[in-house]
Scaffold this motif. Structure first.
Motif, PDB file in Angstrom:
ATOM      1  N   VAL A 359       0.833  -1.204   0.000  1.00 22.52           N
ATOM      2  CA  VAL A 359       0.000   0.000   0.000  1.00 22.52           C
ATOM      3  C   VAL A 359       0.868   1.254   0.000  1.00 22.52           C
ATOM      4  O   VAL A 359       0.609   2.213  -0.739  1.00 22.52           O
ATOM      5  N   LEU A 367      -1.587   8.605  -0.088  1.00 18.94           N
ATOM      6  CA  LEU A 367      -1.387   8.396   1.346  1.00 18.94           C
ATOM      7  C   LEU A 367      -0.720   9.610   1.991  1.00 18.94           C
ATOM      8  O   LEU A 367      -1.180  10.111   3.027  1.00 18.94           O
ATOM      9  N   VAL A 485      -4.289  -3.437  -6.532  1.00 18.76           N
ATOM     10  CA  VAL A 485      -4.473  -2.109  -5.936  1.00 18.76           C
ATOM     11  C   VAL A 485      -4.306  -1.016  -6.988  1.00 18.76           C
ATOM     12  O   VAL A 485      -5.101  -0.071  -7.051  1.00 18.76           O
ATOM     13  N   TYR A 489      -7.385   1.488  -8.068  1.00 15.81           N
ATOM     14  CA  TYR A 489      -7.259   2.912  -7.763  1.00 15.81           C
ATOM     15  C   TYR A 489      -7.320   3.766  -9.024  1.00 15.81           C
ATOM     16  O   TYR A 489      -7.864   4.877  -9.013  1.00 15.81           O
ATOM     17  N   ALA A 506      -7.247   0.291  -1.099  1.00 17.10           N
ATOM     18  CA  ALA A 506      -6.444  -0.378  -0.071  1.00 17.10           C
ATOM     19  C   ALA A 506      -7.203  -1.553   0.531  1.00 17.10           C
ATOM     20  O   ALA A 506      -6.634  -2.643   0.732  1.00 17.10           O
TER      21      ALA A 506
END
Length: 536
Positions: A359, A367, A485, A489, A506
């Motif tokens: 992640v 993030l 992922v 995304y 996530a």
């Protein structure tokens, strides 16, 4: 009912790890609150004053609590394995006596030298108030650490977890409240108020441990093991033993275990101080302006590394639970149990840390933007994320060396890594083409080197068979998760808010990783049966 009550006083290795993990994750998540709110109250300058005194506090606390609690945990675990609760209490008294003496000495030393440290070493007299505000914590932390070690040695992780969570909650509330109350008096007083809030939290944590000791140990011993009163003449013969001083063998063993561990942690603390100094000077040599260099290093240490270490709550929990578990098995000379515990710890550290690394690598930009409102630091996080696995595995390996009476080996490995890190910083960070990334490369090299040295030492010491298949399966699961992922995304829009898109990607990635891990045999449904308080 009796069995249920006993389980609250002692947990299995996995249960103890998960209890500490829950507390660790809670504390780390709560820890982001003051990181976000405190600068808004006292500003960057106030936070700087608050942080300036901390390196000295860390060094003093490392001297007092660096190895003694671990030694207490190890020795108590051995005593409990031998069914010697009386010896466990003597160990506790000896550790308390030693730690309190050190706490009083260093508290007095800190108070006497506060003015000199503030004016000469730190060159900012305003730090004096913060420095004074932190001194009461030295003795408090010393006492708390001993009781935590005692409970961990009994393989009861609930008191440690409960006290740490309560300490964190109260610390956050009071440090923000005190800093706000004292802000009208000036930034120096506001920073000192934040430090006083930390002290209040430490007091609360210590009181919880003392209460737990009375309820779980004293009360239960009276109920389950009533003993007649000793004759007066028998009590008169053992005044030193009652104080824990009349057992020089316990004190010698305590010092023999704790001194190398303390030295190893001091190497880490001093290495951290040198790293900050040398990095700043190397960036200056590279021609980077002081303000820019400070900002870059602050982003690395204050933003990127805390995110990187967030999954480390598991590894630190594993390390704490592993010491008494291995010590008890070693006291029985039970090599199969030692192998089993080590393989469990390494598998847990690797398998649970891997999805977080994915992640942080794939979703580094959103993030960093969500957490700090600064996507410019994402390349730093992305570079370090894949190598975070070495950090996650390092903690249980070091704990194993300490539990197996090889703290000196762990110290040498840590020292080698620290020297190499400093040399790499000097070589790379001073070059304009590397800059702050030279320091990042040095940290990566350090984590890889120390982990490999620890791993070699453990394998050689206990002839531990390595499960290479687990490493290969974990790597494959990471690649599959990473691809999933990234696809979700970028191509599966859920909402305009990028934080919702981040959480969805996530979460889907975690589920995908869990499914692949179950199919590959990295984890099994039986692992879930070991969760605390889940009935079989």
């Amino acid at each position: 009912m009796r069995k249920q009550r006993l389980n609250l006083r002692k947990q299995s290795f996995i249960q103890g790890t998960l209890i500490l993990l829950a507390a660790g994750i809670t504390n780390r998540m709560l820890g982001f609150i003051p990181r976000i709110v405190l600068p808004r109250i006292i500003g960057a300058e106030g936070v700087g004053l608050y942080q300036l005194g901390y390196p000295f506090f860390i060094v003093l606390v490392t001297v007092i609590t660096g190895g003694i609690p671990l030694a207490i945990a190890k020795m108590v675990a051995e005593a409990e394995g031998e069914q010697r609760p009386d010896k466990s209490r003597r160990i506790l008294r000896t550790g308390l006596t030693l730690s309190l003496c050190l706490g009083v000495f260093f508290t007095t030393l800190a108070l006497i030298s506060a003015s000199w440290v503030s004016n000469v070493i730190l060159t900012d007299s305003r730090v004096y108030y913060t420095f004074i505000g932190m001194t009461p914590m030295i003795g408090i932390v010393a006492v708390s650490a001993i009781y935590r070690g005692y409970f961990q040695g009994r393989q009861n992780m609930i008191p440690s977890a409960l006290s740490s969570v309560l300490e964190t909650v109260i610390r956050i509330f009071f440090m923000l409240w005190f800093s706000w109350l004292l802000l009208p008096k000036g930034i120096a007083y506001a920073a000192a108020g934040a430090m006083l809030g930390v002290t209040v939290g430490e007091i609360a944590g210590m009181l919880v441990l003392l209460w737990q000791y009375y309820v779980i140990v004293k009360k239960d011993n009276r109920e389950e093991h009533p003993t007649p009163a000793k004759p007066v003449e028998s009590q008169a013969k053992l005044p030193l033993q009652q104080a824990g001083i009349g057992h020089p063998s316990i004190l010698r063993r305590l010092l023999g275990i704790s001194i190398p561990v303390t030295a190893g942690r001091l190497v880490g603390s001093i290495s951290y101080l040198l790293e900050s100094i040398i990095t700043a000077r190397s960036l200056a040599i590279a021609g980077i302006a002081t303000a820019v260099a400070t900002s870059q290093y602050g982003a690395l240490q204050g933003m990127v590394i805390p995110l990187l270490l967030l999954p480390g709550a598991l590894t630190s929990s594993l390390a704490v639970a592993l010491v008494p578990s291995l010590s008890e098995a070693a006291a029985r000379r039970d090599l199969p149990t030692i192998h089993k515990r080590m393989q469990q710890a390494l598998r847990l550290a690797l398998v649970t840390g891997a999805p977080f690394a994915v992640v942080m690598y794939i979703l580094a930009v959103p993030l960093c933007d969500i957490m700090y409102g600064n996507a410019d630091i994402a390349p730093m996080l992305r570079l370090m994320a894949p190598f975070a696995l070495f950090l996650y595995v390092q903690a249980p390996l070091q704990a194993a060396l300490q539990a197996m009476d090889r703290p000196g080996r762990a110290l040498i490995n840590t020292l080698i890594g620290a020297v190499v890190k400093i040399l790499v910083i000097l070589a790379l960070a001073s070059k304009p083409e590397y800059g702050i990334y030279g320091a990042i490369i040095a940290i990566i090299v350090n984590s890889i080197l120390v982990t490999l040295l620890h791993g070699y030492s453990v394998v050689k010491l206990i002839s531990l068979p390595l499960r290479l298949a687990d490493m290969i399966k974990t790597g494959a699961a990471m690649v599959i998760m990473g691809a999933g992922v990234h696809y979700i995304y970028t191509t599966v829009p859920i909402a305009d808010a990028h934080w919702i898109q981040f959480l969805f990607a996530a979460a889907c990635g975690m589920l995908l990783y869990l499914g692949v891990s179950l199919m590959a045999g990295l984890i099994s449904l039986r692992d879930f049966d070991r969760l605390p308080f889940i009935k079989h």
